[in-house]
Design an enzyme around this catalytic site. Structure first.
Site, short mmCIF file in Angstrom:
data_model
loop_
_atom_site.label_atom_id
_atom_site.label_comp_id
_atom_site.label_asym_id
_atom_site.label_seq_id
_atom_site.Cartn_x
_atom_site.Cartn_y
_atom_site.Cartn_z
N ASN A 54 0.85 -1.41 0.00
CA ASN A 54 -0.18 0.06 -0.12
C ASN A 54 0.87 1.22 0.13
O ASN A 54 1.45 1.53 1.05
CB ASN A 54 -0.99 0.03 1.12
CG ASN A 54 -1.88 1.24 1.44
OD1 ASN A 54 -2.07 2.10 0.45
ND2 ASN A 54 -2.15 1.41 2.55
N TRP A 55 0.79 1.68 -1.16
CA TRP A 55 1.94 2.99 -1.03
C TRP A 55 1.35 4.40 -0.52
O TRP A 55 2.10 5.47 -0.72
CB TRP A 55 2.28 3.22 -2.69
CG TRP A 55 2.98 2.30 -3.30
CD1 TRP A 55 3.37 0.83 -2.75
CD2 TRP A 55 3.53 2.04 -4.67
NE1 TRP A 55 4.08 0.15 -3.56
CE2 TRP A 55 4.02 0.66 -4.95
CE3 TRP A 55 3.54 2.99 -5.98
CZ2 TRP A 55 4.51 0.34 -6.01
CZ3 TRP A 55 3.97 2.47 -7.33
CH2 TRP A 55 4.49 1.31 -7.12
N LYS A 56 0.01 4.14 -0.20
CA LYS A 56 -0.60 5.37 0.54
C LYS A 56 -0.39 6.80 -0.62
O LYS A 56 -0.48 6.55 -1.71
CB LYS A 56 -0.05 5.34 1.84
CG LYS A 56 -0.09 4.45 2.58
CD LYS A 56 0.01 4.31 4.33
CE LYS A 56 0.10 3.19 4.87
NZ LYS A 56 -0.02 3.21 6.12
N GLY A 63 2.20 1.74 10.72
CA GLY A 63 3.05 2.89 10.70
C GLY A 63 3.58 3.43 11.91
O GLY A 63 4.35 4.52 12.08
N GLY A 81 2.65 -1.42 4.43
CA GLY A 81 2.93 0.03 3.92
C GLY A 81 4.21 0.62 3.74
O GLY A 81 4.73 0.38 2.51
N GLY A 82 4.87 1.02 4.63
CA GLY A 82 6.19 1.64 4.92
C GLY A 82 7.31 0.88 4.06
O GLY A 82 7.99 1.20 3.23
N GLU A 110 -5.45 -5.60 10.45
CA GLU A 110 -4.57 -4.72 10.96
C GLU A 110 -4.84 -3.83 12.05
O GLU A 110 -5.74 -3.12 12.10
CB GLU A 110 -4.60 -3.45 9.69
CG GLU A 110 -4.26 -4.01 8.24
CD GLU A 110 -3.86 -2.96 7.45
OE1 GLU A 110 -2.25 -3.44 6.84
OE2 GLU A 110 -4.33 -2.01 7.14
N GLU A 131 -6.88 4.09 8.09
CA GLU A 131 -6.43 5.63 8.01
C GLU A 131 -8.04 6.05 7.23
O GLU A 131 -8.03 7.55 7.59
CB GLU A 131 -5.33 5.94 7.16
CG GLU A 131 -4.23 5.38 7.93
CD GLU A 131 -2.83 5.02 7.03
OE1 GLU A 131 -2.88 5.13 5.68
OE2 GLU A 131 -1.86 4.49 7.64
N SER A 171 3.36 -2.71 10.50
CA SER A 171 4.86 -2.66 10.55
C SER A 171 5.55 -3.96 10.04
O SER A 171 6.22 -4.42 10.83
CB SER A 171 4.96 -2.21 11.98
OG SER A 171 4.72 -0.93 12.17
N HIS A 188 -9.31 0.79 4.87
CA HIS A 188 -8.20 1.16 5.90
C HIS A 188 -8.52 1.79 6.80
O HIS A 188 -9.33 2.69 6.94
CB HIS A 188 -7.25 1.51 4.76
CG HIS A 188 -5.88 1.57 5.16
ND1 HIS A 188 -5.51 2.28 6.20
CD2 HIS A 188 -4.72 0.69 5.05
CE1 HIS A 188 -4.09 2.04 6.47
NE2 HIS A 188 -3.64 1.09 5.87
C1 PEP Z 1 -0.79 -0.12 5.85
O1 PEP Z 1 -0.79 0.60 5.37
O2 PEP Z 1 -1.87 -1.03 5.76
C2 PEP Z 1 0.28 -0.53 6.92
C3 PEP Z 1 0.27 -1.98 7.39
O3 PEP Z 1 1.36 0.08 6.93
P1 PEP Z 1 2.66 -0.19 7.77
O4 PEP Z 1 3.35 -1.25 6.99
O5 PEP Z 1 3.69 1.20 7.31
O6 PEP Z 1 2.50 -0.09 9.09
#
Ligand code: PEP
Length: 262
Positions: A13-15, A177, A238-239, A171, A101, A217, A99
């Site tokens: 997920n490049w957000k 994040g 994500g990251g 999640e 967010e 994470s 999600h």
């Molecule tokens: C996500 O965006 O769904 C996510 C899990 O982010 P991260 O891996 O950065 O925690």
């Protein structure tokens, strides 16, 4: 839908990152490095602006494209929104829905998530449906109640045929994040509960085939241990998906762990 999704399933997920040239470059690196990794379903979710250009890069590869969200209406006066058919037309096979967010910052509700899932399925998109508890809910012992409610309301009205095409992403909000990953045991406990919950709605066999992934994470260093757990079929990253090297290492670890637990 003419395609069966593979396991392990790893989506990046490049957000709200990546200009079009940056997105093209990252996608090219992922495509190059993913040549020997066809056992895994590899998915990237760039921002809307980069979807078409990334699709051109993915065209002859097995890497799939996902949207990060959609709006349930087909078309109309909904400024800023994107429909399921627009995503399909841009080359998406998947779409992330609900999600945390979106829920936290943009007021997304379970009933909205439900409408979005239905719109995605109607247009042959596989929804990646995110659920999970906040830190406060975990500390109050409300984790299972929260995910159970999100499943009940989010999947309301979906029959077995629909459900087969839904990917669930557990999640925990406190792990997204933040660098705080759930331990494999914490993730497994909730993911096993999610599978049981799905079994009570759709039956044991369909639930045992359901794809339930973990997000929060995920890094190359923790992905092997997480995926070694029985009920973890992949990751939403994500990251660590913003660099080809770490994303690819996660996929490699996921394939290794999956083969060993089979
Ligand atoms: C996500 O965006 O769904 C996510 C899990 O982010 P991260 O891996 O950065 O925690």
């Amino acid at each position: 839908m003419n395609k069966k999704t593979k396991i392990p399933f790893v989506a990046g997920n490049w957000k709200m990152h990546m200009t079009i040239p940056e997105a093209r470059e990252l996608a090219s690196k992922i495509v190059k490095s993913s040549v020997g990794l066809s056992e895994a379903e590899i998915v990237v979710a760039p921002p809307f602006t980069a979807l078409s250009e990334v699709m051109k890069v993915l065209e002859d590869s097995s890497v799939q494209l996902s949207g990060q969200d959609l709006y349930w209406e087909e078309k109309g006066a909904f400024t800023g929104e994107i429909s399921a058919s627009m995503l399909k037309n841009a080359g998406c096979q998947y779409v992330i829905i609900g999600h945390s967010e979106r829920r936290q910052y943009f007021g997304e509700t379970d009933s909205g998530v439900n409408k979005k899932i239905k719109a995605a399925l109607q247009h042959d998109l596989f929804p990646i449906v995110c659920i999970g508890e906040s830190l406060e809910e975990r500390e109050k012992g409300e984790t299972m109640g929260k995910v159970a409610r999100q499943i009940e309301k989010g999947l309301d009205g979906l029959g077995s045929n629909d459900f087969e095409r839904v990917i669930i992403a557990y999640e925990p909000v406190w792990a997204i994040g933040t660098g705080k990953t759930a331990t494999p045991a914490q993730a497994e406990e909730v993911q096993a509960f999610i599978r049981e919950k799905l079994a009570s709605r759709y039956g044991k066999d369909p639930a045992s085939c359901a794809i339930i992934i973990y997000g929060g994470s995920v890094k190359p260093e923790n992905s092997y241990d997480l995926l070694s757990e029985k009920n973890i079929d992949g990751f939403l990253v994500g990251g660590a998906s913003l660099e080809a090297e770490s994303f690819i290492r996660i996929i490699e670890q996921a394939i290794k762990a999956f083969k060993e637990k089979k």
